[in-house]
Design an enzyme around this catalytic site. Sequence first.
Site, PDB file in Angstrom:
ATOM      1  N   ASP A  83       0.897  -1.158   0.000  1.00 28.74           N
ATOM      2  CA  ASP A  83       0.000   0.000   0.000  1.00 28.74           C
ATOM      3  C   ASP A  83       0.934   1.206   0.000  1.00 28.74           C
ATOM      4  O   ASP A  83       1.462   1.591   1.036  1.00 28.74           O
ATOM      5  CB  ASP A  83      -0.882  -0.025   1.252  1.00 28.74           C
ATOM      6  CG  ASP A  83      -1.895   1.110   1.254  1.00 28.74           C
ATOM      7  OD1 ASP A  83      -2.176   1.671   0.180  1.00 28.74           O
ATOM      8  OD2 ASP A  83      -2.403   1.450   2.334  1.00 28.74           O
TER       9      ASP A  83
ATOM     10  N   GLU B  56      -1.188  -1.136  -4.919  1.00 30.15           N
ATOM     11  CA  GLU B  56      -2.473  -0.464  -5.114  1.00 30.15           C
ATOM     12  C   GLU B  56      -2.343   0.563  -6.231  1.00 30.15           C
ATOM     13  O   GLU B  56      -1.413   1.367  -6.247  1.00 30.15           O
ATOM     14  CB  GLU B  56      -2.931   0.218  -3.824  1.00 30.15           C
ATOM     15  CG  GLU B  56      -4.322   0.800  -3.962  1.00 30.15           C
ATOM     16  CD  GLU B  56      -4.899   1.277  -2.636  1.00 30.15           C
ATOM     17  OE1 GLU B  56      -4.941   0.477  -1.684  1.00 30.15           O
ATOM     18  OE2 GLU B  56      -5.311   2.447  -2.564  1.00 30.15           O
TER      19      GLU B  56
ATOM     20  N   ASP C  93      -3.058   0.799   6.827  1.00 30.83           N
ATOM     21  CA  ASP C  93      -2.153   0.575   5.692  1.00 30.83           C
ATOM     22  C   ASP C  93      -1.620  -0.861   5.686  1.00 30.83           C
ATOM     23  O   ASP C  93      -1.403  -1.445   4.626  1.00 30.83           O
ATOM     24  CB  ASP C  93      -0.971   1.553   5.754  1.00 30.83           C
ATOM     25  CG  ASP C  93      -1.430   2.962   6.060  1.00 30.83           C
ATOM     26  OD1 ASP C  93      -1.521   3.756   5.142  1.00 30.83           O
ATOM     27  OD2 ASP C  93      -1.749   3.226   7.240  1.00 30.83           O
TER      28      ASP C  93
END
Lengths: 170, 170
Positions: free
Chosen positions: B7, B67, B140
């Site tokens: 992330d 991501e 996260d």
Amino acid sequence: MRVLGVDPGLTRCGLGVVDGRPGRATMVAVGVVRTPSSADPGERLLYVETELGGWLDRFAPEVVAVERVFADVNVASVMTTAHATAVALLCAARRGLPVVFHTPTEVKAAVTGSGRADKAQVTQMVTRILGLDVAPRPADAADALALAICHAWRGAQDARLTALAEAARR
Amino acid sequence: MRVLGVDPGLTRCGLGVVDGRPGRATMVAVGVVRTPSSADPGERLLYVETELGGWLDRFAPEVVAVERVFADVNVASVMTTAHATAVALLCAARRGLPVVFHTPTEVKAAVTGSGRADKAQVTQMVTRILGLDVAPRPADAADALALAICHAWRGAQDARLTALAEAARR
């Protein structure tokens, strides 16, 4: 002051090295790193890293000036530009070099006197300032030189203002 | 399939390693790399590069799932996220590892069944899927695990569909 200007991009990354002080500038080197958009994104970044690192080692600038990109244009192109910017930040940090950012408006204003100059005017002024026989091509190369000139001129000015402000405080 | 989920971010970069196949997943490692926003941007990227590279070497994933970020939120945060993404691309390319991107919607749909699930639901399902006693924190870290699960499940499915399509063509 020796400055490496970087017009960040993956398809074309403009590089220009300039020795300058306010009102004067000479070109040391100019070029463009190209990677095919069909290649793997990570491989493209590795290639730009190798080339950019080579320029830093060969021309030993004191500072790296990068165009500050805004996210108001097409998303995909902003992302690849941001990725190329990250490579410049990494390459410079690895060598202990400072990175400064200038907006396109600042660069245009520094070399042409107008923040709204078009690409042709920027190229024309860069060619004249550096006393070149032929205009640097493509536009990314001219932009990288303009960035380097902008920083050599503004950076010196900023440093002088900072020194004056410090002197005034004493 | 062992997947490292990333992330991407500079203030917090979530990392999660998962061994998975469709319907099953076990956690190998989870963590967050943090860098202070007051630090030099290049130094922050170097630190993330060192940490992320360390995770790749230690846990030897077959693929890195990142991501996919869109430029529709705040500009400054999109830029630092894109810079962290570039670091992941470079670290993976240096080790010959593929990088795949998944959108937040794909990740949410994969772990909760709904592309519109909120952060709490994602964390809850990640905790349940991996059979963890406590929920991974911060968000996260949970997001990085969700990404890894998403890819382990979708990636295997995609590979199966590709194989079926190839078999049908023969």
